[in-house]
Design a protein around this motif. Structure first.
Motif, short mmCIF file in Angstrom:
data_model
loop_
_atom_site.label_atom_id
_atom_site.label_comp_id
_atom_site.label_asym_id
_atom_site.label_seq_id
_atom_site.Cartn_x
_atom_site.Cartn_y
_atom_site.Cartn_z
N ALA A 290 44.14 33.53 35.81
CA ALA A 290 43.29 33.35 36.99
C ALA A 290 42.06 34.22 36.79
O ALA A 290 41.95 35.31 37.34
CB ALA A 290 44.04 33.73 38.26
N GLN B 262 37.41 34.08 40.88
CA GLN B 262 37.86 34.08 42.26
C GLN B 262 38.42 32.72 42.69
O GLN B 262 39.43 32.65 43.41
CB GLN B 262 36.71 34.48 43.19
N TRP C 266 41.84 32.43 41.32
CA TRP C 266 42.75 33.34 42.01
C TRP C 266 43.27 32.70 43.31
O TRP C 266 44.46 32.75 43.59
CB TRP C 266 42.05 34.66 42.30
N CYS D 18 47.15 31.69 44.12
CA CYS D 18 47.94 32.11 45.28
C CYS D 18 48.55 30.91 46.00
O CYS D 18 49.69 30.98 46.50
CB CYS D 18 47.07 32.91 46.25
N TYR E 254 43.71 43.18 46.28
CA TYR E 254 43.47 42.11 45.34
C TYR E 254 42.31 41.21 45.77
O TYR E 254 42.18 40.08 45.32
CB TYR E 254 44.74 41.25 45.18
N ASN F 247 38.07 40.37 41.86
CA ASN F 247 38.59 40.59 40.51
C ASN F 247 38.57 42.07 40.15
O ASN F 247 39.51 42.58 39.53
CB ASN F 247 37.78 39.80 39.49
N ARG G 40 41.59 43.57 41.57
CA ARG G 40 42.82 43.16 40.88
C ARG G 40 42.97 43.85 39.53
O ARG G 40 44.08 44.21 39.13
CB ARG G 40 42.83 41.63 40.72
#
Length: 411
Positions: A264, A267, A270, A274, A288, A291, A294
């Motif tokens: 991922a 963004q 990501w 999820c 998180y 990036n 994270r």
């Protein structure tokens, strides 16, 4: 000599390959240089592999397992599309034949320790007097200059001294080298790039030039991502296992029956990630949020994700992520990769007929040309297989016996 090669998807053509008409005198052994000359041969160059009589390229005998004949699988893997000529370059007769070959050549490739070619009288300064258009490429452990230039060079040493090993493996564990020979293979690729650049430049100047690259510089140059962290933070990058320095989550994770990888890397991915794992709470978790967050909290993120992934198999997770548009894949071993439908569709494994081995498998061409598709024109040659032919081509047939008696083709 017949050979069977798996059918290529590209259309057949009678047009010459891009490097047809270029002659390469390949003095190299083992991996980096032979890889470079094989790439040139695959694109149509006439590659003459100049080998020491009796022994030849040391890779012919170096690996710990054999095929049917006397040459190792390593030699077979790196030496298709070449012709083998045995010359004792320590003799006057051997050098005389070599100099005649230089008059007909475009490229000379060598990988001796710096200074050796000069002692033999086959260095660039000598050869350009014979043929000013020659492009002469040297591959060494550390390059022709600098305080490390006289050190012996192997891929392991290049990985260690370039920093590559310091950033490979897992934190706190013993040093690990990259499983693929990035120093050797990288040097072969960079040498190819340098040689072809010099050939193009020759069209304007009419003269060749000297190309100098090394295993160390190849490994170091391929560390372009890692050095950004060094200069941005002032700290040398540390090993992260399978994780990425700039993105998270971007690594291997354990499923219920093995490991898979998922990336991922931005963004958008990501948020899709999820959704795919049915954890919308992670998308709103401030640890998180972006990036950069994270990456900073990677270890905690991994711990949060492990229980999620433990509930499904590798195949299930890969299918789920791909359906969501998130890059993911299983961790194949080399057999699984080689036998995959995709490798077959991309023609990346060839069957080649060899005079001593019978049918052998080899990796295919990683670059596809639509107009002039590559082909295996010559299987890996037997030692000295083409010596007499080349002497005849040079118009020296009448001198062959005399040269042979003088040791030009023997130890």
């Amino acid at each position: 000599m017949s050979m069977a090669v798996a059918a290529a998807p590209a259309r057949s053509t009678s047009a010459p390959l891009p490097l047809a008409g270029l002659r390469v005198l390949d003095l190299t052994q083992v991996m980096a240089g032979p890889y470079c000359s094989m790439l040139l041969g695959d694109m149509g160059a006439d590659v003459l592999k100049i080998e020491p009589p009796g022994t030849g390229d040391q890779t012919r005998k170096s690996m710990g397992f054999r095929m049917k004949g006397s040459d190792s699988p390593g030699f077979l893997a790196l030496n298709r599309n070449k012709r083998s000529v045995t010359l004792n370059l320590k003799t006057e007769g051997g050098r005389r034949v070599f100099y005649e070959l230089v008059r007909t050549a475009d490229i000379v490739l060598e990988n001796s320790r710096p200074g050796v070619s000069k002692k033999l009288g086959i260095d660039y300064a000598t050869l350009r007097e014979i043929n000013p258009r020659i492009v002469y490429a040297s591959i060494s452990g550390f390059g022709q200059t600098g305080p490390w230039s006289q050190r012996p060079g192997f891929d392991l040493i290049a990985q260690a001294m370039s920093g590559v090993m310091s950033g490979t493996g897992y934190p706190g564990q013993e040093p690990v080298k990259c499983g693929v020979s990035v120093g050797d293979m990288g040097a072969g690729l960079f040498a190819t790039y340098g040689i072809l650049s010099a050939i193009i430049g020759r069209q304007a100047t009419g003269e060749g030039q000297y190309v100098d690259t090394s295993l160390f510089e190849a490994a170091f140059a391929l560390s372009i991502w890692e050095t950004t962290e060094l200069w941005a933070t002032g700290k040398s990058p540390q090993p992260l296992g399978s994780a990425n320095r700039m993105s998270a989550p971007y690594q291997a994770f354990p499923a219920s029956d093995g490991y898979f990888v998922v990336g991922a890397a931005n963004q958008k991915l990501w948020l899709l990630f999820c959704e795919a794992i049915e954890r919308p709470d992670l998308a709103t978790d401030l640890r998180y949020a972006e990036n950069i967050d994270r990456v900073a909290n990677r270890l905690q993120l991994v711990e949060d994700l492990k229980p999620v992934f433990a509930g499904r198999t590798v195949a299930e997770w890969v299918e789920r992520f791909l359906a969501a548009g998130v890059p993911a894949g299983p961790i194949n071993d080399f057999r699984q990769a080689a036998e995959s439908d995709h490798v077959h569709a991309r023609n990346m494994v060839l069957d080649i007929e060899h005079p001593a081995e019978g049918s052998i498998k080899a990796l295919g061409f990683p670059v596809k040309l639509s107009g002039t598709p590559q082909q295996v024109r010559f299987p890996p040659p037997l030692l000295g297989q083409h010596t007499r032919d080349l002497v005849d081509e040079l118009g020296m047939a009448d001198e062959y016996e005399k040269l042979e008696a003088e040791g030009a083709f023997t130890r």
